[in-house]
Enzyme design. Structure first.
Site, PDB file in Angstrom:
ATOM      1  N   SER A 105      -2.606 -67.725  22.006  1.00 38.30           N
ATOM      2  CA  SER A 105      -3.372 -67.809  23.249  1.00 38.30           C
ATOM      3  C   SER A 105      -2.495 -68.163  24.449  1.00 38.30           C
ATOM      4  O   SER A 105      -1.608 -67.413  24.816  1.00 38.30           O
ATOM      5  CB  SER A 105      -4.513 -68.816  23.066  1.00 38.30           C
ATOM      6  OG  SER A 105      -5.396 -68.805  24.152  1.00 38.30           O
ATOM      7  N   ASP A 248      -8.664 -64.111  26.591  1.00 35.10           N
ATOM      8  CA  ASP A 248     -10.025 -64.636  26.439  1.00 35.10           C
ATOM      9  C   ASP A 248     -10.352 -65.689  27.494  1.00 35.10           C
ATOM     10  O   ASP A 248     -11.456 -66.223  27.527  1.00 35.10           O
ATOM     11  CB  ASP A 248     -10.265 -65.184  25.024  1.00 35.10           C
ATOM     12  CG  ASP A 248      -9.401 -66.384  24.672  1.00 35.10           C
ATOM     13  OD1 ASP A 248      -8.499 -66.733  25.465  1.00 35.10           O
ATOM     14  OD2 ASP A 248      -9.621 -66.982  23.597  1.00 35.10           O
TER      15      ASP A 248
END
Length: 447
Positions: A105, A248
């Site tokens: 991430s 995201d």
């Protein structure tokens, strides 16, 4: 039963250090494959999708996982670099057994991680993760040559995902006349997000779209918005959109360079749906969501509840309540009427739709919301200190809460990764918030 390897967002760590090493990844692929085949219908062939971000270590981990799955008799579909929510979408759309994401991430390139999606595009349940961990205790084996898994490449994965993202934008709207700067963090969205906005009509200036395996999240993207702010001002753009390494998370910037975090965007999403007559029930934030956002959302005539910090917990509470919209200040925004997981590109499209339908800028959509100053102090702790048992400290916390009444909020929590006590106070006055936070922090005995 406590999990040994899986954390709140899969398995994550520094590459080359256990468990982010080839041998464990092969075992993990095999264990996950065995669990999937046990749950499969008779004579059903299991197939998983593996996607990744742009870290150089992705090649290494992908090959190891692929070998493990194949040894368990599971077919593997490889789609290369693609946003995490893209894996969730494709897993569901292609009716696969599971999806696997190789990403850390927003972390630097030296880290990497693995997380799984179910056949429905949801993050795996605790029970499934525990089943994988139990299988990891067994020695790795291999099915017969006849039953070995095969590997395929899904060449049009990015195109399929781009079309899905576009389908979430209202069909009677477009982005013509809008000049956007899109920062893809040199991550997974570098070859998807710019196309989404361009194909909907926007003039797109892309930054953070030159990944070299080592520059993901490096001075760019949602966790480092200074580059986006500077580019928006330089280009005279209408808006800036920043995603993180696996796309995201979302942060946005207006034409003046003002940054809008996930809290503010959450309100925009909720109000737009209320204005369009959608029944929301309520909105889920986290323990860190600004009090001004809670008050503003409640002012829309709907409920607001707080989950623990982390998009996994936001999603769990949304499902529990049967609600659709949730998120956190870091930029994880969930629109369950559009996707099963948080998606920065889709969240940006929903914000752009709200702006278009209301014919207002982001600042105008938020002009009635005044974010409360939030002071966060991190206090080092003695190893043996239990703040919950400290009567003097808790008496002061109670006093501060009583003084603030409904005009402020106090949150005390221990860090899950460091010997720190986090003292957060928010209220309408920055000075009051700082003094209140210090009055609590000063009572904590330090090493």
């Amino acid at each position: 039963m406590k999990k040994q390897y899986f954390g709140t967002d899969g398995i994550r760590g520094e590459v080359g250090k256990f468990p982010i090493v080839p041998e464990f990844m092969t075992r993990l692929g095999y264990a996950a494959g065995k669990v999937l085949t046990k749950d499969a219908k008779p004579h059903e062939r299991c197939k998983v999708l593996i996607g990744k971000d742009t870290r150089v270590s992705g090649y290494l981990l992908e090959a190891a996982l692929e070998a493990g799955f194949a040894a368990a008799g599971v077919d593997v579909m490889l789609c290369g670099p693609i946003p995490t929510p893209g894996v969730a979408y494709l897993t569901k759309a292609l009716r696969l057994s599971a999806g696997v994401v190789i990403s850390a991430s927003h972390n630097p390139y030296q880290d990497n991680g693995i997380k799984f999606f179910s056949a429905k595009g949801d993050k795996l349940s605790d029970d499934f993760e525990l089943a994988i961990e139990a299988e990891l205790e067994n020695p790795i084996g291999c099915v017969s040559s006849k039953e070995l898994g095969k590997a395929f490449r899904l060449d049009d994965a990015a195109g399929r995902y781009i079309e899905f993202c576009k389908s979430t934008f209202p069909g009677d709207l477009n982005l013509k006349g809008l000049k956007l700067v899109v920062d893809c963090a040199n991550g997974a969205a570098y070859h998807t997000a710019p196309h989404v906005f361009h194909e909907l009509g926007a003039e797109v200036i892309s930054i953070g779209v030159s990944p070299d395996g080592r520059n993901i999240n490096d001075g760019c993207g949602a966790t480092a918005p200074a580059a986006l702010i500077a580019k928006v001002k330089e280009e005279g753009a209408d808006l800036g959109i920043a995603l993180d390494g696996d796309a995201d998370r979302l942060q946005m910037v207006d034409s003046t360079g003002r940054l809008f975090n996930g809290d503010e965007l959450l309100y925009v999403l909720a109000k737009d749906r209320i204005d369009r007559g959608q029944q929301l029930g309520g909105v889920i934030g986290t323990l860190m969501t600004n009090l001004a956002i809670e008050n503003a959302i409640k002012g829309l005539g709907i409920g607001f509840e707080r989950a623990n910090v982390g998009d996994r917990y936001v999603l769990e509470l949304l499902k529990q309540k049967g609600w659709l919209i949730g998120g956190e200040g870091s930029g994880h925004l969930l629109c369950l009427d559009q996707h099963s997981t948080g998606d920065g590109t889709i969240a940006a499209l929903q914000v752009l739709a709200a702006m278009s339908q209301n014919k207002k800028s982001l600042s105008e959509l938020l002009n009635t919301v005044k974010i409360f100053p939030q002071v966060l102090l991190n206090v080092k702790l003695k190893p043996s200190y239990d703040w919950k048992s400290d009567e003097v400290l808790n008496k002061q916390i109670t006093k501060v809460e009583a003084d603030l009444k409904d005009a402020g909020r106090v949150l005390i929590r221990a860090s899950g990764t460091e010997p720190l006590l986090r003292v957060m106070v928010e209220t309408q006055s920055a000075d009051v918030a700082m003094n209140a936070a210090k009055s609590i922090a000063d009572l904590v005995p330090t090493p």
